[in-house]
Motif scaffolding. Structure first.
Motif, mmCIF file in Angstrom:
data_model
loop_
_atom_site.group_PDB
_atom_site.id
_atom_site.type_symbol
_atom_site.label_atom_id
_atom_site.label_comp_id
_atom_site.label_asym_id
_atom_site.label_seq_id
_atom_site.Cartn_x
_atom_site.Cartn_y
_atom_site.Cartn_z
ATOM 1 N N PRO A 117 -1.068 5.307 -6.215
ATOM 2 C CA PRO A 117 -2.308 5.541 -6.768
ATOM 3 C C PRO A 117 -3.313 5.338 -5.914
ATOM 4 N N GLY A 119 -7.741 5.091 -5.751
ATOM 5 C CA GLY A 119 -9.167 4.867 -6.535
ATOM 6 C C GLY A 119 -10.065 5.427 -5.504
ATOM 7 N N THR A 122 -11.049 2.587 -0.624
ATOM 8 C CA THR A 122 -11.627 1.593 0.062
ATOM 9 C C THR A 122 -10.805 0.360 0.425
ATOM 10 N N SER A 123 -9.789 0.153 0.081
ATOM 11 C CA SER A 123 -9.015 -1.050 0.596
ATOM 12 C C SER A 123 -8.756 -1.195 1.941
ATOM 13 N N GLN A 185 -18.891 -5.360 -2.197
ATOM 14 C CA GLN A 185 -19.910 -4.653 -1.119
ATOM 15 C C GLN A 185 -19.143 -3.321 -1.068
ATOM 16 N N SER A 186 -18.089 -2.927 -1.498
ATOM 17 C CA SER A 186 -17.613 -1.505 -1.444
ATOM 18 C C SER A 186 -17.997 -0.763 -2.765
ATOM 19 N N THR A 191 -13.325 1.718 -7.184
ATOM 20 C CA THR A 191 -12.907 2.254 -8.690
ATOM 21 C C THR A 191 -12.690 0.801 -9.496
ATOM 22 N N THR A 198 -6.546 -4.667 -7.124
ATOM 23 C CA THR A 198 -6.481 -5.523 -5.854
ATOM 24 C C THR A 198 -7.346 -7.027 -6.294
ATOM 25 N N VAL A 201 -13.312 -8.833 -6.074
ATOM 26 C CA VAL A 201 -14.557 -10.025 -6.430
ATOM 27 C C VAL A 201 -15.895 -9.290 -5.946
HETATM 28 C C1 LIG Z 1 -16.996 -1.986 3.242
HETATM 29 C C2 LIG Z 1 -16.251 -2.585 2.238
HETATM 30 C C3 LIG Z 1 -16.528 -3.669 1.368
HETATM 31 C C4 LIG Z 1 -15.618 -4.423 0.810
HETATM 32 N N1 LIG Z 1 -16.171 -5.452 -0.086
HETATM 33 C C5 LIG Z 1 -15.439 -5.930 -0.947
HETATM 34 C C6 LIG Z 1 -15.859 -7.093 -1.761
HETATM 35 O O1 LIG Z 1 -17.017 -7.312 -1.685
HETATM 36 N N2 LIG Z 1 -15.112 -7.505 -2.672
HETATM 37 C C7 LIG Z 1 -13.679 -7.243 -2.664
HETATM 38 O O2 LIG Z 1 -13.071 -7.569 -3.579
HETATM 39 N N3 LIG Z 1 -13.151 -6.201 -1.897
HETATM 40 C C8 LIG Z 1 -14.039 -5.596 -1.134
HETATM 41 N N4 LIG Z 1 -13.726 -4.383 -0.482
HETATM 42 C C9 LIG Z 1 -12.143 -4.185 -0.291
HETATM 43 C C10 LIG Z 1 -11.879 -2.941 -1.342
HETATM 44 O O3 LIG Z 1 -13.342 -2.240 -1.727
HETATM 45 C C11 LIG Z 1 -11.405 -3.409 -2.655
HETATM 46 O O4 LIG Z 1 -10.074 -3.803 -2.449
HETATM 47 C C12 LIG Z 1 -11.497 -2.609 -4.025
HETATM 48 O O5 LIG Z 1 -11.104 -3.237 -5.200
HETATM 49 C C13 LIG Z 1 -10.365 -1.209 -3.784
HETATM 50 O O6 LIG Z 1 -10.807 -0.281 -4.736
HETATM 51 P P1 LIG Z 1 -10.648 1.250 -4.580
HETATM 52 O O7 LIG Z 1 -10.603 1.906 -5.968
HETATM 53 O O8 LIG Z 1 -11.208 1.745 -3.465
HETATM 54 O O9 LIG Z 1 -8.937 1.202 -4.445
HETATM 55 P P2 LIG Z 1 -7.801 1.852 -3.446
HETATM 56 O O10 LIG Z 1 -8.123 1.325 -2.055
HETATM 57 O O11 LIG Z 1 -7.986 3.149 -3.751
HETATM 58 O O12 LIG Z 1 -6.725 1.293 -3.854
HETATM 59 C C14 LIG Z 1 -6.338 -0.042 -3.485
HETATM 60 C C15 LIG Z 1 -4.950 -0.513 -4.291
HETATM 61 O O13 LIG Z 1 -5.215 -0.439 -5.734
HETATM 62 C C16 LIG Z 1 -4.184 0.533 -6.142
HETATM 63 N N5 LIG Z 1 -4.821 1.141 -7.416
HETATM 64 C C17 LIG Z 1 -5.850 1.996 -7.060
HETATM 65 N N6 LIG Z 1 -6.444 2.578 -8.286
HETATM 66 C C18 LIG Z 1 -5.205 2.162 -9.041
HETATM 67 C C19 LIG Z 1 -5.055 2.435 -10.497
HETATM 68 N N7 LIG Z 1 -5.765 3.211 -11.281
HETATM 69 N N8 LIG Z 1 -3.818 2.097 -10.832
HETATM 70 C C20 LIG Z 1 -2.985 1.624 -10.281
HETATM 71 N N9 LIG Z 1 -2.948 1.008 -8.985
HETATM 72 C C21 LIG Z 1 -4.374 1.415 -8.552
HETATM 73 C C22 LIG Z 1 -3.736 1.370 -5.015
HETATM 74 O O14 LIG Z 1 -2.437 1.955 -5.096
HETATM 75 C C23 LIG Z 1 -3.824 0.436 -3.892
HETATM 76 O O15 LIG Z 1 -2.576 -0.286 -3.803
HETATM 77 C C24 LIG Z 1 -14.280 -3.900 0.438
HETATM 78 C C25 LIG Z 1 -13.805 -2.761 1.344
HETATM 79 C C26 LIG Z 1 -14.854 -2.217 2.324
HETATM 80 C C27 LIG Z 1 -14.284 -1.041 3.067
#
Ligand SMILES: Cc1cc2nc3c(=O)[nH]c(=O)nc-3n(C[C@H](O)[C@H](O)[C@H](O)COP(=O)(O)OP(=O)(O)OC[C@H]3O[C@@H](n4cnc5c(N)ncnc54)[C@H](O)[C@@H]3O)c2cc1C
Length: 530
Positions: A117, A119, A122-123, A185-186, A191, A198, A201
């Motif tokens: 999966p 989103g 950005t993880s 911050q992301s 999403t 994840t 916060v």
């Molecule tokens: C510059 C930067 C700043 C950041 N700042 C923060 C911050 O302030 N706070 C914070 O908490 N994190 C932060 N992060 C980390 C990251 O953004 C978070 O973990 C965010 O929640 C990931 O969301 P995503 O939609 O990009 O998920 P993805 O990276 O696409 O996926 C993350 C995980 O969730 C799973 N997943 C995604 N969507 C679904 C779905 N619909 N159903 C089931 N599983 C799913 C994926 O399989 C994966 O295991 C930051 C990252 C970066 C690069």
């Protein structure tokens, strides 16, 4: 479109570095000789043929596969920038309904494929990466499931397709006079589904809550059927299954819809800076503000190095000279605290007065709006700096934990020392700095950034990172901190999870995963090691 190998849109101009910043970096790191990055064309040339041809709902377009291969961790950056990516998804699916997600699950089950999966990608701990293996792997990009489905203004609840991004959520709410208040911050790319999966916060979680406070219920397509988390204000009907989904990192099912709590947009909001003579003064003030329940919306306290960076990196002459000469009579150990006040004019005035009075009682010098509001305006911009720093030859990574107040300060210094010492062992100077933010009644998170010289050899850059990361992680565990306050587990924290959960905890986790996903179709190798 997001950069394929960095942060921000493809056409975002590089964040310029002020002359003073370049001088400082040269003083710390000496002359830098960055190795050139692989081009998109070179990286695409290395995308292998897929293990399965174009199939059910899946595109095997090489660029789609490259763009979904890695996230935003330091190892991801090294792989993408050097063009040495060890594994690619065999295809990418963009489902637009629950039905299509369900159908992808049964297709994967039939052909023995694995699904990741996805989103916003950005993880930062390897959560969306492909683990090399024999089975075909398809990334399931949820971003077409991004509609506002319901808005219950009476109950302050909004329901969305889980692939909706931060800006899309806020746009849909702000026109109605509401906000979700979740600002990691992301924010620009991450999403709702990713936040839930994840346990993310946001910077103003002190006011609006962490994602687990905001997530009320939703719909999950799992390999054994559909799971609906019903929407109740609260329930004592046994353990909360929503808690299983929070932090599940795509291993239990694919979240397709989620309902979240929303708040009316505040009438007023401002951010204020306070300078303290030392971090201990600031830490005492921060704790007192929180434990006295002063209704601030956020507090963030930087150490002296981060304070210096925050002032110098603005590129503004006045702040740069303030950083060098000391500020308002406060010497070189000065630490910057930012606090936010959010609400109506009466409550924000009161919160401002209370937080300022406590700060002054701890020798703080309160600066009214300017620096605080600058921080707020640029809070989503600082990740762009990583591109520029990489280009000049520096690798940057962050790590984080949370501890009770009584242990936090010693751990903060201990982690930074461990990174510096790992740097000395490899003969590298490391610039390490950090802050406390995301504060709770009983403790705080610790967020540490470290920067080091990139080697000409990407493998060496990665090896050096591993040494610093593991030194820091060992200290986190030894000091009693969680291996992650906000970024999760993925692959990079996997080995540290058993120390936190214990053997019974790991057995429970493992059997929950097996129950939901007996064939191991979803995101193998993340969160726990199978
Ligand atoms: C510059 C930067 C700043 C950041 N700042 C923060 C911050 O302030 N706070 C914070 O908490 N994190 C932060 N992060 C980390 C990251 O953004 C978070 O973990 C965010 O929640 C990931 O969301 P995503 O939609 O990009 O998920 P993805 O990276 O696409 O996926 C993350 C995980 O969730 C799973 N997943 C995604 N969507 C679904 C779905 N619909 N159903 C089931 N599983 C799913 C994926 O399989 C994966 O295991 C930051 C990252 C970066 C690069």
């Amino acid at each position: 479109m997001k950069k394929w190998n960095g942060w921000g849109p493809e056409d975002a101009p590089p964040t310029p570095l002020a002359y003073e910043v370049i001088q400082i970096l040269n003083t710390i790191f000496g002359e830098l000789h960055p190795s050139p990055d692989a081009t998109l064309r070179q990286a695409l040339a290395r995308v292998p043929s897929p293990k399965l041809d174009n199939r059910h709902l899946v595109t095997t377009d090489p660029e789609d596969r490259l763009r979904h291969a890695r996230g935003q961790s330091l190892p991801d950056w090294v792989a993408l920038r050097s063009g040495r990516i060890n594994a690619f998804p065999d295809g990418v699916a963009y489902p637009s309904s629950d039905e299509e997600v369900k159908s992808l699950l049964s297709y994967a089950s039939k052909v023995g494929a694995r699904l990741i999966p996805y989103g916003g990608g950005t993880s930062v701990l390897g959560q969306i990466n492909v683990i090399p293996g024999d089975q075909p792997v398809f990334t399931v990009d949820l971003r077409c499931i991004n509609q506002l489905l319901d808005f219950d203004e009476t109950s302050l609840l909004a329901s969305y397709g889980a692939g909706i991004t931060g800006p899309q959520i806020e746009a849909s709410l702000n026109v109605r006079g509401y906000t979700m208040g979740h600002f990691p911050q992301s924010f620009e790319y991450s999403t709702l589904g990713g936040w839930i999966a994840t346990r993310s916060v946001g910077t103003q979680c002190y006011r609006y809550g962490r994602i687990e406070d905001l997530f009320v219920g939703g719909h999950i397509e799992t390999p054994i059927g559909q799971l609906d988390i019903p929407i109740f204000p609260a329930s004592s009907a046994g353990p909360d299954l929503g808690e299983l989904i929070l932090g599940s990192e795509g291993r239990l099912g694919i979240i397709t819809r989620a309902t979240v709590r929303v708040s009316p947009l505040p009438q007023r909001e401002s951010f204020h800076a306070v300078f303290f003579p030392t971090i201990e003064h600031g830490f005492a003030a921060m704790r007192e503000i929180i434990q006295a329940r002063v209704p601030v919306s956020m507090v963030r306290l930087s150490d002296s190095q981060e304070t210096e960076n925050s002032l110098v990196f603005t590129g503004r002459k006045l702040l740069i000279s303030a950083a060098h000469k000391g500020i308002f009579g406060i010497g070189s150990e000065r630490c910057l605290m930012i606090f936010g006040v959010t609400g109506d004019s009466k409550s924000t005035r009161l919160a401002y007065r209370q937080a300022s009075a406590i700060s002054r009682a701890h020798a703080g010098f309160v600066v009214r709006h300017f620096i605080g509001n600058e921080w707020h305006k640029s809070r989503f911009k600082s990740p762009y700096l990583r591109n520029t720093l990489w280009d000049v030859g520096l690798a940057l990574d962050t790590l984080e934990t949370a501890l009770p107040f009584s242990k936090a300060m010693a751990a903060f210094e201990g982690i930074k020392d461990a990174i510096r010492s790992a740097g000395r062992d490899i003969g590298e100077v490391i610039l390490v700095f950090g802050h406390f933010s995301h504060v709770y009644m009983d403790g705080t998170n610790l967020y540490i950034t470290y920067m080091y010289r990139r080697s000409q050899d990407p493998d060496e850059t990665l090896e050096n990172w591993k040494k610093m990361k593991s030194a820091a992680s060992e200290v986190i565990l030894k000091r009693g901190g969680t291996i992650s306050h906000q970024h999760g587990v993925g692959t990079d924290h996997l080995q540290y999870l058993p120390a936190e959960k214990g053997s019974v905890g790991m057995q429970v986790l493992s059997s929950v995963l097996k129950t939901f996903d007996p064939q191991g179709l979803l995101n193998p190798g993340k969160l726990i090691d199978n």
